[in-house]
Every structure is written in C-alpha cells, then in structure tokens.
Write a protein that holds these residues in place. Structure first.
Motif, PDB file in Angstrom:
ATOM      1  N   LEU A  86       0.833  -1.199   0.000  1.00  0.00           N
ATOM      2  CA  LEU A  86       0.000   0.000   0.000  1.00  0.00           C
ATOM      3  C   LEU A  86       0.873   1.256   0.000  1.00  0.00           C
ATOM      4  O   LEU A  86       0.622   2.206  -0.763  1.00  0.00           O
ATOM      5  CB  LEU A  86      -0.912  -0.009   1.231  1.00  0.00           C
ATOM      6  N   VAL A  87       1.901   1.273   0.835  1.00  0.00           N
ATOM      7  CA  VAL A  87       2.822   2.408   0.868  1.00  0.00           C
ATOM      8  C   VAL A  87       3.562   2.538  -0.455  1.00  0.00           C
ATOM      9  O   VAL A  87       3.788   3.643  -0.960  1.00  0.00           O
ATOM     10  CB  VAL A  87       3.817   2.264   2.042  1.00  0.00           C
ATOM     11  N   PHE A  88       3.929   1.395  -1.040  1.00  0.00           N
ATOM     12  CA  PHE A  88       4.629   1.407  -2.333  1.00  0.00           C
ATOM     13  C   PHE A  88       3.776   2.078  -3.407  1.00  0.00           C
ATOM     14  O   PHE A  88       4.276   2.915  -4.186  1.00  0.00           O
ATOM     15  CB  PHE A  88       4.966  -0.027  -2.741  1.00  0.00           C
ATOM     16  N   THR A  89       2.490   1.738  -3.488  1.00  0.00           N
ATOM     17  CA  THR A  89       1.630   2.319  -4.519  1.00  0.00           C
ATOM     18  C   THR A  89       1.368   3.799  -4.264  1.00  0.00           C
ATOM     19  O   THR A  89       1.276   4.584  -5.211  1.00  0.00           O
ATOM     20  CB  THR A  89       0.285   1.562  -4.598  1.00  0.00           C
ATOM     21  N   ILE A  90       1.255   4.205  -2.999  1.00  0.00           N
ATOM     22  CA  ILE A  90       1.061   5.628  -2.685  1.00  0.00           C
ATOM     23  C   ILE A  90       2.289   6.437  -3.093  1.00  0.00           C
ATOM     24  O   ILE A  90       2.178   7.508  -3.701  1.00  0.00           O
ATOM     25  CB  ILE A  90       0.758   5.813  -1.185  1.00  0.00           C
ATOM     26  N   LYS A  91       3.477   5.926  -2.777  1.00  0.00           N
ATOM     27  CA  LYS A  91       4.710   6.615  -3.160  1.00  0.00           C
ATOM     28  C   LYS A  91       4.831   6.710  -4.677  1.00  0.00           C
ATOM     29  O   LYS A  91       5.250   7.743  -5.214  1.00  0.00           O
ATOM     30  CB  LYS A  91       5.922   5.884  -2.571  1.00  0.00           C
ATOM     31  N   SER A  92       4.448   5.654  -5.376  1.00  0.00           N
ATOM     32  CA  SER A  92       4.502   5.662  -6.837  1.00  0.00           C
ATOM     33  C   SER A  92       3.544   6.701  -7.418  1.00  0.00           C
ATOM     34  O   SER A  92       3.887   7.413  -8.365  1.00  0.00           O
ATOM     35  CB  SER A  92       4.152   4.278  -7.395  1.00  0.00           C
ATOM     36  N   ALA A  93       2.348   6.792  -6.833  1.00  0.00           N
ATOM     37  CA  ALA A  93       1.360   7.765  -7.309  1.00  0.00           C
ATOM     38  C   ALA A  93       1.838   9.196  -7.074  1.00  0.00           C
ATOM     39  O   ALA A  93       1.683  10.069  -7.943  1.00  0.00           O
ATOM     40  CB  ALA A  93       0.017   7.531  -6.613  1.00  0.00           C
ATOM     41  N   PHE A  94       2.434   9.462  -5.912  1.00  0.00           N
ATOM     42  CA  PHE A  94       2.974  10.788  -5.627  1.00  0.00           C
ATOM     43  C   PHE A  94       4.114  11.126  -6.588  1.00  0.00           C
ATOM     44  O   PHE A  94       4.235  12.268  -7.052  1.00  0.00           O
ATOM     45  CB  PHE A  94       3.476  10.871  -4.180  1.00  0.00           C
ATOM     46  N   ARG A  95       4.954  10.136  -6.877  1.00  0.00           N
ATOM     47  CA  ARG A  95       6.076  10.365  -7.783  1.00  0.00           C
ATOM     48  C   ARG A  95       5.574  10.706  -9.194  1.00  0.00           C
ATOM     49  O   ARG A  95       6.129  11.573  -9.874  1.00  0.00           O
ATOM     50  CB  ARG A  95       6.956   9.116  -7.814  1.00  0.00           C
ATOM     51  N   ARG A  96       4.518  10.023  -9.628  1.00  0.00           N
ATOM     52  CA  ARG A  96       3.942  10.318 -10.941  1.00  0.00           C
ATOM     53  C   ARG A  96       3.367  11.724 -10.975  1.00  0.00           C
ATOM     54  O   ARG A  96       3.472  12.427 -11.991  1.00  0.00           O
ATOM     55  CB  ARG A  96       2.841   9.301 -11.269  1.00  0.00           C
ATOM     56  N   GLU A 138      -5.968   5.999  -4.737  1.00  0.00           N
ATOM     57  CA  GLU A 138      -6.857   5.996  -5.895  1.00  0.00           C
ATOM     58  C   GLU A 138      -7.087   7.415  -6.413  1.00  0.00           C
ATOM     59  O   GLU A 138      -7.176   7.637  -7.620  1.00  0.00           O
ATOM     60  CB  GLU A 138      -8.199   5.357  -5.515  1.00  0.00           C
ATOM     61  N   GLN A 139      -7.184   8.384  -5.488  1.00  0.00           N
ATOM     62  CA  GLN A 139      -7.372   9.775  -5.895  1.00  0.00           C
ATOM     63  C   GLN A 139      -6.164  10.291  -6.673  1.00  0.00           C
ATOM     64  O   GLN A 139      -6.301  11.118  -7.581  1.00  0.00           O
ATOM     65  CB  GLN A 139      -7.600  10.660  -4.664  1.00  0.00           C
ATOM     66  N   LEU A 140      -4.984   9.796  -6.318  1.00  0.00           N
ATOM     67  CA  LEU A 140      -3.749  10.249  -6.966  1.00  0.00           C
ATOM     68  C   LEU A 140      -3.432   9.490  -8.248  1.00  0.00           C
ATOM     69  O   LEU A 140      -2.509   9.880  -8.975  1.00  0.00           O
ATOM     70  CB  LEU A 140      -2.569  10.103  -5.998  1.00  0.00           C
ATOM     71  N   GLU A 141      -4.173   8.420  -8.532  1.00  0.00           N
ATOM     72  CA  GLU A 141      -3.878   7.591  -9.695  1.00  0.00           C
ATOM     73  C   GLU A 141      -3.861   8.403 -10.985  1.00  0.00           C
ATOM     74  O   GLU A 141      -2.968   8.270 -11.798  1.00  0.00           O
ATOM     75  CB  GLU A 141      -4.909   6.466  -9.822  1.00  0.00           C
ATOM     76  N   ASN A 142      -4.881   9.218 -11.167  1.00  0.00           N
ATOM     77  CA  ASN A 142      -4.908  10.111 -12.332  1.00  0.00           C
ATOM     78  C   ASN A 142      -4.788  11.540 -11.805  1.00  0.00           C
ATOM     79  O   ASN A 142      -5.773  12.120 -11.352  1.00  0.00           O
ATOM     80  CB  ASN A 142      -6.204   9.941 -13.117  1.00  0.00           C
ATOM     81  N   PRO A 143      -3.585  12.132 -11.856  1.00  0.00           N
ATOM     82  CA  PRO A 143      -3.396  13.464 -11.276  1.00  0.00           C
ATOM     83  C   PRO A 143      -3.996  14.585 -12.105  1.00  0.00           C
ATOM     84  O   PRO A 143      -3.908  15.753 -11.732  1.00  0.00           O
ATOM     85  CB  PRO A 143      -1.867  13.594 -11.215  1.00  0.00           C
ATOM     86  N   PHE A 144      -4.632  14.234 -13.241  1.00  0.00           N
ATOM     87  CA  PHE A 144      -5.153  15.259 -14.143  1.00  0.00           C
ATOM     88  C   PHE A 144      -6.683  15.373 -14.142  1.00  0.00           C
ATOM     89  O   PHE A 144      -7.224  16.316 -14.712  1.00  0.00           O
ATOM     90  CB  PHE A 144      -4.713  14.968 -15.586  1.00  0.00           C
ATOM     91  N   ASP A 145      -7.396  14.413 -13.554  1.00  0.00           N
ATOM     92  CA  ASP A 145      -8.847  14.351 -13.755  1.00  0.00           C
ATOM     93  C   ASP A 145      -9.635  15.379 -12.952  1.00  0.00           C
ATOM     94  O   ASP A 145     -10.859  15.454 -13.061  1.00  0.00           O
ATOM     95  CB  ASP A 145      -9.374  12.946 -13.460  1.00  0.00           C
ATOM     96  N   GLN A 146      -8.949  16.174 -12.126  1.00  0.00           N
ATOM     97  CA  GLN A 146      -9.586  17.237 -11.336  1.00  0.00           C
ATOM     98  C   GLN A 146     -10.673  16.683 -10.417  1.00  0.00           C
ATOM     99  O   GLN A 146     -11.668  17.354 -10.137  1.00  0.00           O
ATOM    100  CB  GLN A 146     -10.187  18.316 -12.263  1.00  0.00           C
TER     101      GLN A 146
END
Length: 248
Positions: A48-58, A225-233
């Motif tokens: 879970l932490v791994f995916t959150i860090k990946s989403a923030f990095r993206r 999940e909110q960070l998955e697509n950082p563009f969708d507003q």
C-alpha cells in the motif's frame, strides 16, 4: 471540509461493514487465536505504501513535464514573433496555433474529450512551419526554436504517458482484497490479546480498535486511488491544469 471527506467513499462503508460483522461474530462465537500481526504489515502495509509513493512520484513528474511544456511554448512563441522576416499575418497564425496546442493538451489531460492525436497534429503544424521557413531564419535561431519545440513535444508525450499508464493494477487489486480480508485475520487475534490481558472493556475496545484500523487502511487506499490520475480534477491533490494553460 472537502479535503477531509474525499477519503470516504463506498469502499469505506464496505470495509467498515465487513469489520463490524466480523467483530460481532468474533464476540458471539468467542472466536480467537494467537497470530503474529507482523504479517499484516508485510501483506498490506508495504504494498500500500509502495503504490502511494509511486502515485505521488507520478504527480510530481507530471508537474515537471507540464512546466517544461509551457515554458517551451512560451519560448517558441517569443522566438518566432521576434523574426523580422515572418509576416504579421503568419505571426498571428503561429500564436493562435501555439495557444491551441496548450488548450488541446489541457483538455486531453483533464475531464474534456479532446484526443491526443489532435494535440499532436496541432504541435506538428509548428514543427512543419519551422522547417519550411528555416532558410529564411538564421541557422542558430532555427536550431534553438527546434530545441524548444523538442521540450514541448516531450512534455506532451510524457504527460500522455502518465495519464494512460497507471501504477500496477494488480498490486492495487491485491491491496484492496487484503484490506477486505484484514478484519477476518486481525479481529480474532486482537480479541485473543485483549482476553489474555484481562481487559474489562474488551467488546467495546475490540470494536474501536477494529474499526479505526480498518478505516485507516481503506482511507490510505482511497488516497492512492485519488492520486492515480493526477489530471482528472477529481481530488484535492490533483495537478492544477489551469496553471499550465497559456489561454489562462
């Protein structure tokens, strides 16, 4: 208030309902066992932490690419507008095309329905124009403008890559499944420890511990999940696309 409620959705209620039912069953049936809860951190917390860090990095990469895209467009426009051998009519067309590139990319990344091919075709107009007029420009000026257009094109393609390719779906699915299974593993084990410690308020304490821990885990999943697509507003931490739109 929105930034606090954004982490609550239908998955939150499903996870809490499973936790409540599991806790009730554990108390009624006196179901308990001794289990090393360290396994929970390996099975759920780490991925879970791994995916959150990946989403923030993206998200941070997306901001970097959009900044280069905008600065590249501004520089290309300034360079072309300064060319004395380009007519005023052509300069106006160039400026309109450059603003359209910015507009179409923001629409493509955001909730609008502009296609990536539309953005690419509009950007190609500038590249084609520079090639056609390269003989009437100074050689160094033409090379510099092409270099800045490279930043623009890289910004488009990198941003599109971030939009289309997410963090591994299999890991996210794995995390969600284990969060739903988590109460079944966690609650009887905690109940065993509470009874072993002769706690007098174990039923209420068990409910509290189980619900809070489940809420924390499912909230972290919702943040990811909110960070998955950082563009969708659609989240409070999404990229502010209007900052990178020349039309603004």
């Amino acid at each position: 208030m929105k930034k606090y409620l954004i982490i609550v959705n239908w998955r939150t209620f499903v996870a809490l309902a499973i936790t409540s039912l599991t806790t009730h069953f554990t108390l009624v049936k006196n179901f308990q066992y001794n289990f090393d809860l360290t396994m929970i951190s390996i099975a759920i917390i780490f991925p879970l932490v791994f995916t959150i860090k990946s989403a923030f990095r993206r998200r941070e990469k997306a901001i970097e690419h959009l900044a280069k895209f905008k600065s590249g467009l501004i520089t290309v426009n300034a360079c072309l507008q300064s060319q004395s051998k380009i007519s005023d009519e052509d300069k106006n067309k160039i400026r309109d095309t450059i603003y359209n590139i910015s507009k179409y990319l923001i629409e493509y990344l955001g909730p609008e329905h502009t296609t990536l091919e539309t953005v690419r075709k509009e950007a190609a107009k500038i590249s084609d124009y520079i090639k056609e007029r390269s003989k009437s420009m100074k050689f160094n000026a033409s090379l510099k403008i092409q270099g800045f257009m490279r930043d623009v094109l890289l910004g488009i393609e990198n941003s599109a890559g971030i939009k289309e390719h997410r963090t591994p779906a299999s890991i996210r699915a794995y995390c969600l499944v284990f969060i739903y299974l988590y109460p079944i593993i966690y609650v009887p084990s905690v109940y065993f420890r509470l009874l072993d410690g002769n706690s007098q308020s174990s039923p209420w304490l068990l409910y509290t511990l189980a619900l809070i821990s489940t809420f924390v885990l499912i909230s972290l999943f919702n943040v990811q999940e909110q960070l998955e697509n950082p563009f969708d507003q659609d989240g409070v931490d999404d990229v502010k696309l209007e900052m990178f739109d020349l039309n603004e």
